[in-house]
Motif scaffolding. Structure first.
Motif, PDB file in Angstrom:
ATOM      1  N   PRO A  42     -19.659 -44.118  19.161  1.00  0.00           N
ATOM      2  CA  PRO A  42     -19.132 -44.242  17.793  1.00  0.00           C
ATOM      3  C   PRO A  42     -20.049 -45.108  16.943  1.00  0.00           C
ATOM      4  O   PRO A  42     -20.799 -45.931  17.454  1.00  0.00           O
ATOM      5  N   GLY A  43     -19.969 -44.908  15.649  1.00  0.00           N
ATOM      6  CA  GLY A  43     -20.715 -45.765  14.726  1.00  0.00           C
ATOM      7  C   GLY A  43     -20.226 -47.197  14.812  1.00  0.00           C
ATOM      8  O   GLY A  43     -19.098 -47.466  15.218  1.00  0.00           O
ATOM      9  N   ARG A  44     -21.075 -48.118  14.421  1.00  0.00           N
ATOM     10  CA  ARG A  44     -20.737 -49.547  14.517  1.00  0.00           C
ATOM     11  C   ARG A  44     -19.469 -49.915  13.760  1.00  0.00           C
ATOM     12  O   ARG A  44     -18.726 -50.780  14.183  1.00  0.00           O
ATOM     13  N   ARG A  45     -19.201 -49.281  12.622  1.00  0.00           N
ATOM     14  CA  ARG A  45     -18.028 -49.638  11.822  1.00  0.00           C
ATOM     15  C   ARG A  45     -16.717 -49.247  12.486  1.00  0.00           C
ATOM     16  O   ARG A  45     -15.680 -49.797  12.155  1.00  0.00           O
ATOM     17  N   VAL A  46     -16.731 -48.275  13.388  1.00  0.00           N
ATOM     18  CA  VAL A  46     -15.482 -47.824  14.008  1.00  0.00           C
ATOM     19  C   VAL A  46     -15.433 -48.065  15.502  1.00  0.00           C
ATOM     20  O   VAL A  46     -14.443 -47.751  16.144  1.00  0.00           O
ATOM     21  N   ALA A  47     -16.492 -48.606  16.060  1.00  0.00           N
ATOM     22  CA  ALA A  47     -16.549 -48.799  17.508  1.00  0.00           C
ATOM     23  C   ALA A  47     -15.436 -49.733  17.974  1.00  0.00           C
ATOM     24  O   ALA A  47     -15.082 -50.691  17.287  1.00  0.00           O
ATOM     25  N   PRO A  48     -14.870 -49.464  19.147  1.00  0.00           N
ATOM     26  CA  PRO A  48     -13.883 -50.382  19.706  1.00  0.00           C
ATOM     27  C   PRO A  48     -14.558 -51.718  20.036  1.00  0.00           C
ATOM     28  O   PRO A  48     -15.783 -51.797  20.110  1.00  0.00           O
ATOM     29  N   THR A  49     -13.753 -52.759  20.239  1.00  0.00           N
ATOM     30  CA  THR A  49     -14.336 -54.072  20.531  1.00  0.00           C
ATOM     31  C   THR A  49     -15.018 -54.111  21.887  1.00  0.00           C
ATOM     32  O   THR A  49     -15.925 -54.883  22.100  1.00  0.00           O
ATOM     33  N   GLY A  50     -14.602 -53.275  22.809  1.00  0.00           N
ATOM     34  CA  GLY A  50     -15.243 -53.172  24.122  1.00  0.00           C
ATOM     35  C   GLY A  50     -15.930 -51.833  24.237  1.00  0.00           C
ATOM     36  O   GLY A  50     -16.082 -51.110  23.254  1.00  0.00           O
ATOM     37  N   PRO A  51     -16.343 -51.493  25.444  1.00  0.00           N
ATOM     38  CA  PRO A  51     -16.999 -50.194  25.627  1.00  0.00           C
ATOM     39  C   PRO A  51     -16.040 -49.038  25.328  1.00  0.00           C
ATOM     40  O   PRO A  51     -14.849 -49.136  25.595  1.00  0.00           O
ATOM     41  N   PRO A  52     -16.551 -47.953  24.766  1.00  0.00           N
ATOM     42  CA  PRO A  52     -15.695 -46.785  24.543  1.00  0.00           C
ATOM     43  C   PRO A  52     -15.176 -46.227  25.865  1.00  0.00           C
ATOM     44  O   PRO A  52     -15.886 -46.214  26.866  1.00  0.00           O
ATOM     45  N   GLU A  53     -13.929 -45.804  25.848  1.00  0.00           N
ATOM     46  CA  GLU A  53     -13.317 -45.127  27.000  1.00  0.00           C
ATOM     47  C   GLU A  53     -12.884 -43.753  26.522  1.00  0.00           C
ATOM     48  O   GLU A  53     -12.171 -43.633  25.534  1.00  0.00           O
ATOM     49  N   VAL A  54     -13.345 -42.733  27.228  1.00  0.00           N
ATOM     50  CA  VAL A  54     -13.095 -41.357  26.807  1.00  0.00           C
ATOM     51  C   VAL A  54     -12.499 -40.582  27.973  1.00  0.00           C
ATOM     52  O   VAL A  54     -13.050 -40.571  29.070  1.00  0.00           O
ATOM     53  N   ASP A  55     -11.362 -39.950  27.720  1.00  0.00           N
ATOM     54  CA  ASP A  55     -10.722 -39.060  28.687  1.00  0.00           C
ATOM     55  C   ASP A  55     -10.693 -37.670  28.084  1.00  0.00           C
ATOM     56  O   ASP A  55     -10.242 -37.490  26.950  1.00  0.00           O
ATOM     57  N   ALA A  56     -11.191 -36.700  28.823  1.00  0.00           N
ATOM     58  CA  ALA A  56     -11.151 -35.309  28.379  1.00  0.00           C
ATOM     59  C   ALA A  56     -10.351 -34.504  29.381  1.00  0.00           C
ATOM     60  O   ALA A  56     -10.396 -34.766  30.587  1.00  0.00           O
ATOM     61  N   GLU A  57      -9.615 -33.536  28.870  1.00  0.00           N
ATOM     62  CA  GLU A  57      -8.853 -32.629  29.724  1.00  0.00           C
ATOM     63  C   GLU A  57      -9.134 -31.198  29.286  1.00  0.00           C
ATOM     64  O   GLU A  57      -9.012 -30.877  28.097  1.00  0.00           O
ATOM     65  N   ILE A  58      -9.529 -30.378  30.241  1.00  0.00           N
ATOM     66  CA  ILE A  58      -9.676 -28.949  29.983  1.00  0.00           C
ATOM     67  C   ILE A  58      -8.297 -28.344  30.188  1.00  0.00           C
ATOM     68  O   ILE A  58      -7.720 -28.448  31.275  1.00  0.00           O
ATOM     69  N   LEU A  59      -7.741 -27.748  29.131  1.00  0.00           N
ATOM     70  CA  LEU A  59      -6.380 -27.229  29.165  1.00  0.00           C
ATOM     71  C   LEU A  59      -6.333 -25.729  29.430  1.00  0.00           C
ATOM     72  O   LEU A  59      -5.370 -25.218  29.999  1.00  0.00           O
ATOM     73  N   ASP A  60      -7.360 -25.026  28.982  1.00  0.00           N
ATOM     74  CA  ASP A  60      -7.454 -23.576  29.133  1.00  0.00           C
ATOM     75  C   ASP A  60      -8.919 -23.211  28.952  1.00  0.00           C
ATOM     76  O   ASP A  60      -9.742 -24.089  28.689  1.00  0.00           O
TER      77      ASP A  60
END
Length: 188
Positions: free
Chosen positions: A47-65
């Motif tokens: 993410p860009g610096r202005r919207v980045a979380p305070t810690g490391p980004p955590e991303v969960d993806a789910e393939i639904l179909d």
């Protein structure tokens, strides 16, 4: 040689620009579902610096179909939870790649939460089908986007795990975490 002037410039809405040149926003193989998934995961991990979380980004993806997936990350749609986005949607310019994925989808659901407030909105392409409405906020900050990719925009394919290295050497100070789950029903 003809002169170049303002008359030679065509201004496009964001969604029309994406439809004309999806590879510019989503990658060279923008007509493959896995390319879109990879682009969205990479954008959430960086993410860009202005919207980045305070810690490391955590991303969960789910393939639904075969052409549907969701992605959840730990940052709100805009700085401090702002939600003024494309065409009045919850997708702000800070999520340009996510918005491009919505353009090539038949419908997308956006859920975002920050500081105890949560909003949900359904989109047809990138256009809202109704104003955002509230729901019970999970803890912290985050956004979940569920995409149903438009079959007419994709070569016959199914989603697979992203195969590209999502973190090039030295790409970020706080490399995030990425988890992928395949929720498709297994064929018997």
């Amino acid at each position: 040689m003809s002169e170049y002037s303002a008359a030679n410039i065509t201004v496009l809405e964001f969604d029309e620009s994406v439809r004309r040149r999806p590879g510019m926003y989503l990658g060279a193989d923008a007509h493959l579902a896995t390319t879109v998934l990879t682009a969205v995961v990479s954008a959430s991990l960086h993410p860009g610096r202005r919207v980045a979380p305070t810690g490391p980004p955590e991303v969960d993806a789910e393939i639904l179909d075969d052409l549907a997936f969701s992605i959840t990350d730990n940052w709100p749609t805009g700085p401090d939870g702002s939600t003024a986005g494309y065409f009045g949607s919850l997708l702000t310019s800070y999520r340009m790649v996510h918005a491009a994925a919505a353009v090539v989808s038949t419908h997308t659901t956006v859920e975002t939460w920050h500081a105890g407030h949560a909003l949900r909105q359904n989109l047809a392409g990138l256009r809202p089908t109704a104003p955002p409405h509230g729901f019970d906020a999970p803890p912290g900050s985050g956004t979940r986007l569920t995409y149903h990719l438009d079959p007419s925009s994709f070569t016959p394919s199914t989603l697979h795990a992203p195969t590209l290295d999502l973190h090039a050497e030295g790409c970020c100070d706080l490399p995030g975490q990425f988890r992928l789950r395949d929720r498709r029903p297994t064929a018997s």
